[in-house]
Design an enzyme around this catalytic site. Sequence first.
Site, mmCIF file in Angstrom:
data_model
loop_
_atom_site.group_PDB
_atom_site.id
_atom_site.type_symbol
_atom_site.label_atom_id
_atom_site.label_comp_id
_atom_site.label_asym_id
_atom_site.label_seq_id
_atom_site.Cartn_x
_atom_site.Cartn_y
_atom_site.Cartn_z
ATOM 1 N N VAL A 12 -5.288 29.269 19.529
ATOM 2 C CA VAL A 12 -6.475 28.707 19.998
ATOM 3 C C VAL A 12 -6.364 26.950 20.135
ATOM 4 C CG1 VAL A 12 -8.871 28.077 19.257
ATOM 5 C CG2 VAL A 12 -8.002 30.301 18.973
ATOM 6 N N TYR A 124 -7.327 37.486 2.694
ATOM 7 C CA TYR A 124 -7.613 36.751 4.181
ATOM 8 C C TYR A 124 -9.046 36.232 4.245
ATOM 9 C CZ TYR A 124 -7.859 35.650 8.846
ATOM 10 O OH TYR A 124 -8.174 34.944 10.279
#
Length: 291
Positions: A12, A124
């Site tokens: 990103v 996570y």
Amino acid sequence: MKILLLGEHGQVSRELQLSLREQGELTVLGRDRLDLSQPEQIRRQVRELRPDLIINAAAYTAVDQAESEAQLAFAINATAPGILAEEAAALGAPLIHYSSDYVFDGTKTAPYSEDDTPNPLGVYGRSKLAGEQAIQAAGGAHLILRTSWVYSLHGKNFLLTMQRLLQERASLNVVADQVGAPTWAGSIAAVTAQMIHNWRAGQGGPWGLYHLSAQGEVSWFGFASAIAEQLRTQGIATATLQPIPTSAYPTPARRPLNSRLDCTRLQRDWHIQLSDWHSALLECLHNPPQC
């Protein structure tokens, strides 16, 4: 406008470095200049740079490895965003942060909205949820953008892995009962840039939590099939794909079976249009300089 972007080499971030070139003075910090596991380094850098906007595109993303590195995952995904939010609030600067569909357990039969209660399945997801909560607790202006199944032509991701394996193997098993929306990093960066533009033009929506993913839905098997189809249009022979259930492909971390995100609020409040996943895949593959 002075923009601080964290996560120099991530998928990103690399796209943001393209889409934000016209938005202001951009400072990009990677691991070599800022260790996000060190809180005092974060505070020192932000206080020295005094940005007008902070964008955190850095994260610990090794989903399976996080099961054995929980402390590091939480340091980068939870503690660091909270510190960034505190420092941003002290400066009066907004913070834009990216989160994940993994904050949900995937048991819902419809797409998840921002109002649904998170219930992450692994380290996570828990670390990403803790990061969201830390940002919200800081009390400053922020955008938390939850996305899913991110890919690009850089780094490590499903698209690049499939392109390689489809050409190396005769047959390939791919999970078919996990459903979501593969989201091109270029789309995420473009939407982020549009949101910044709208905010600066006084046309932005409320600060807060939003879902940002491609439109439509597909399984990993369906995504792999679309990747194979594009290779074949180039005359490249591909492996035969076989659909398998998640139970046939055990991993250290459990994955949500439903990763679909309802992006209605983002589109309505910020006047954003989102591409469907297949159109975005074609745009990524056919416009490589922008990927």
